[in-house]
Write an enzyme that holds these catalytic residues in place. Structure first.
Site, mmCIF file in Angstrom:
data_model
loop_
_atom_site.group_PDB
_atom_site.id
_atom_site.type_symbol
_atom_site.label_atom_id
_atom_site.label_comp_id
_atom_site.label_asym_id
_atom_site.label_seq_id
_atom_site.Cartn_x
_atom_site.Cartn_y
_atom_site.Cartn_z
ATOM 1 N N LYS A 176 0.840 -1.210 0.000
ATOM 2 C CA LYS A 176 0.000 0.000 0.000
ATOM 3 C C LYS A 176 0.870 1.254 0.000
ATOM 4 O O LYS A 176 1.939 1.267 0.603
ATOM 5 C CB LYS A 176 -0.893 0.006 1.247
ATOM 6 C CG LYS A 176 -1.834 -1.181 1.343
ATOM 7 C CD LYS A 176 -2.513 -1.242 2.704
ATOM 8 C CE LYS A 176 -1.538 -1.442 3.833
ATOM 9 N NZ LYS A 176 -2.169 -1.683 5.133
ATOM 10 N N THR A 210 -6.624 10.020 8.864
ATOM 11 C CA THR A 210 -6.160 8.790 8.192
ATOM 12 C C THR A 210 -6.001 7.613 9.153
ATOM 13 O O THR A 210 -5.408 6.601 8.800
ATOM 14 C CB THR A 210 -4.796 9.041 7.512
ATOM 15 O OG1 THR A 210 -3.892 9.544 8.508
ATOM 16 C CG2 THR A 210 -4.899 10.034 6.375
ATOM 17 N N GLY A 212 -6.474 4.326 10.778
ATOM 18 C CA GLY A 212 -7.169 3.074 10.459
ATOM 19 C C GLY A 212 -7.377 2.817 8.982
ATOM 20 O O GLY A 212 -8.133 1.912 8.609
ATOM 21 N N THR A 213 -6.700 3.571 8.120
ATOM 22 C CA THR A 213 -6.871 3.335 6.676
ATOM 23 C C THR A 213 -6.494 1.900 6.289
ATOM 24 O O THR A 213 -7.168 1.270 5.482
ATOM 25 C CB THR A 213 -6.015 4.307 5.820
ATOM 26 O OG1 THR A 213 -4.691 4.315 6.345
ATOM 27 C CG2 THR A 213 -6.578 5.698 5.794
ATOM 28 N N GLY A 214 -5.404 1.402 6.883
ATOM 29 C CA GLY A 214 -4.914 0.064 6.530
ATOM 30 C C GLY A 214 -5.888 -1.025 6.959
ATOM 31 O O GLY A 214 -6.183 -1.959 6.194
ATOM 32 N N CYS A 215 -6.398 -0.899 8.188
ATOM 33 C CA CYS A 215 -7.361 -1.888 8.699
ATOM 34 C C CYS A 215 -8.603 -1.896 7.819
ATOM 35 O O CYS A 215 -9.114 -2.955 7.412
ATOM 36 C CB CYS A 215 -7.786 -1.538 10.128
ATOM 37 S SG CYS A 215 -6.417 -1.312 11.270
HETATM 38 N N1 LIG Z 1 -3.925 10.498 1.781
HETATM 39 C C1 LIG Z 1 -4.410 9.457 1.100
HETATM 40 N N2 LIG Z 1 -5.141 9.660 -0.020
HETATM 41 C C2 LIG Z 1 -5.656 8.618 -0.711
HETATM 42 N N3 LIG Z 1 -5.472 7.335 -0.355
HETATM 43 C C3 LIG Z 1 -4.749 7.073 0.746
HETATM 44 C C4 LIG Z 1 -4.173 8.118 1.537
HETATM 45 N N4 LIG Z 1 -3.515 7.547 2.601
HETATM 46 C C5 LIG Z 1 -3.672 6.213 2.464
HETATM 47 N N5 LIG Z 1 -4.396 5.916 1.347
HETATM 48 C C6 LIG Z 1 -4.814 4.582 0.903
HETATM 49 O O1 LIG Z 1 -5.322 3.911 2.046
HETATM 50 C C7 LIG Z 1 -5.000 2.522 2.003
HETATM 51 C C8 LIG Z 1 -4.187 2.170 3.254
HETATM 52 O O2 LIG Z 1 -2.840 2.537 3.026
HETATM 53 P P1 LIG Z 1 -1.776 2.942 4.132
HETATM 54 O O3 LIG Z 1 -0.447 2.839 3.476
HETATM 55 O O4 LIG Z 1 -2.173 4.238 4.733
HETATM 56 O O5 LIG Z 1 -1.998 1.801 5.200
HETATM 57 P P2 LIG Z 1 -1.514 1.708 6.706
HETATM 58 O O6 LIG Z 1 -0.287 2.515 6.901
HETATM 59 O O7 LIG Z 1 -1.450 0.266 7.005
HETATM 60 O O8 LIG Z 1 -2.697 2.383 7.506
HETATM 61 P P3 LIG Z 1 -2.888 2.516 9.135
HETATM 62 O O9 LIG Z 1 -1.652 2.021 9.802
HETATM 63 O O10 LIG Z 1 -3.182 3.962 9.347
HETATM 64 O O11 LIG Z 1 -4.094 1.699 9.435
HETATM 65 C C9 LIG Z 1 -4.240 2.318 0.686
HETATM 66 O O12 LIG Z 1 -5.154 1.938 -0.310
HETATM 67 C C10 LIG Z 1 -3.669 3.712 0.411
HETATM 68 O O13 LIG Z 1 -3.380 3.914 -0.956
HETATM 69 C C1 LIG Z 2 -5.786 -1.969 17.470
HETATM 70 C C2 LIG Z 2 -5.097 -1.332 16.326
HETATM 71 N N1 LIG Z 2 -4.886 -2.057 15.204
HETATM 72 C C3 LIG Z 2 -4.261 -1.503 14.137
HETATM 73 C C4 LIG Z 2 -3.836 -0.193 14.171
HETATM 74 C C5 LIG Z 2 -3.106 0.412 12.979
HETATM 75 O O1 LIG Z 2 -3.822 1.418 12.418
HETATM 76 C C6 LIG Z 2 -4.080 0.547 15.358
HETATM 77 N N2 LIG Z 2 -3.689 1.845 15.487
HETATM 78 N N3 LIG Z 2 -4.705 -0.047 16.410
#
Ligand SMILES: Nc1ncnc2c1ncn2[C@@H]1O[C@H](COP(=O)(O)OP(=O)(O)OP(=O)(O)O)[C@@H](O)[C@H]1O
Ligand SMILES: Cc1ncc(CO)c(N)n1
Length: 281
Positions: A176, A210, A212-215
């Site tokens: 990502k 942003t 929790g975007t990854g979750c």
């Molecule tokens: N500013 C942004 N604009 C558009 N898409 C974004 C943005 N930030 C993240 N994304 C998208 O969100 C999704 C999650 O990516 P990201 O790399 O942020 O995950 P992450 O770091 O595991 O997230 P987190 O740890 O905050 O839960 C991907 O599809 C990424 O492209």
């Molecule tokens: C519990 C939990 N899982 C995942 C993340 C990563 O976003 C967070 N901040 N907290």
């Protein structure tokens, strides 16, 4: 009578509701699947950071997994914060015991404020026990670097890191791009063990909201897989879901606020459509 697809998230609780179990269940609900959960740790957390972590015992994780496995028909599942090697081993054992397929592994390591959500010694356990079971692994850039030891600086090193993750036994990977440097685009790079690759690109949204975007992204992929959507399309839907969730901010909390899980369905409901994602195959 058709049954609602059943999904499972194995992850940590975020008291602030933007990430972890809470983000996953909201995403499942929004995408029309039934969500079950196994809690691996309780975090005292809000939009400004993680104040404390209370991991669950391996036994309690096993009992939760057994409760789910003995009663539900899980069509797809995801893992998030797994914290320690014992929890990882219990998770992998249950996935094999209950024959759960369509596993999305989000290798959560570090929260936005810097708190460690995975012990250092658990990284090896993740590689050995869980990645070989994964249908899809969804690392962000720092996680892909930690898993492979490869510095991701351009598309060639990103491809190399993706290949290295597949060599650990996963069927496919999407690296990502939320942490990428490009100010215009957020690009996610997918590689399948068949050699097929896809680049998913959306416009980068300038926002602090942003958390929790990854979750949310991984939960959306799991929900779509549970409904029978093909993997590459499921990733595209997840990208549309997160784009909508970022575009319409909730402005909650004073730090990195949560994304808006309801935005995708609301967009569809009024036929405004969601931002279309560019897909390069
Ligand atoms: N500013 C942004 N604009 C558009 N898409 C974004 C943005 N930030 C993240 N994304 C998208 O969100 C999704 C999650 O990516 P990201 O790399 O942020 O995950 P992450 O770091 O595991 O997230 P987190 O740890 O905050 O839960 C991907 O599809 C990424 O492209
Ligand atoms: C519990 C939990 N899982 C995942 C993340 C990563 O976003 C967070 N901040 N907290």
């Amino acid at each position: 009578m058709t049954k609602t697809p059943q999904t499972l998230t194995i992850a940590g609780s975020d008291s602030g509701g933007g990430a972890g179990i809470q983000a996953d269940l909201k995403t499942f609900q929004e995408l029309g699947v039934y969500g079950t959960s196994v809690i691996t740790a309780v975090t005292a957390q809000n939009t400004t950071g993680v104040a404390a972590i209370y991991p669950m015992s391996a036994e309690s994780v096993r009992e939760q997994l057994t409760a789910i496995g003995s009663d539900f028909e899980i069509s797809a599942l995801k893992t998030g914060m797994l914290f320690d090697p014992e929890i990882i081993k219990e998770t992998a054992a249950a996935i094999q015991q209950f024959g759960w397929n369509k596993l999305v592994v989000d290798p959560v390591m570090i929260a936005k404020g810097g708190a460690s959500l995975l012990q250092q010694e658990a990284v090896e356990a993740l590689k050995i026990h869980l990645l070989p079971l994964a249908f899809l692994v969804t690392p962000n850039i720092p996680e892909a670097q930690a898993l492979t030891g490869i510095a991701i600086t351009d598309s060639a090193s990103r491809h190399l890191a993706a290949q290295r993750i597949l060599s650990m036994g996963a069927e496919s990977v999407v690296i990502k791009g939320g942490h990428g440097k490009d100010p215009k685009y957020a690009e996610d790079y997918f590689l399948h063990s068949s050699g097929e690759s896809v680049l998913y690109r959306s416009s980068r949204i300038a926002t602090m909201q942003t958390h929790g975007t990854g979750c949310t992204f991984a939960a959306a992929v799991a929900a779509q897989l549970a409904k029978g959507e093909e993997l590459q399309n499921a990733i595209c839907t997840a990208k549309e879901f997160i784009q909508a969730a970022l575009r319409v901010p909730l402005n909650i909390g004073s730090g990195h606020g949560p994304t808006n899980h309801a935005a995708y369905k609301a967009d569809l409901a009024v036929k405004r459509g969601v931002d279309s994602i560019e897909v390069f195959r």
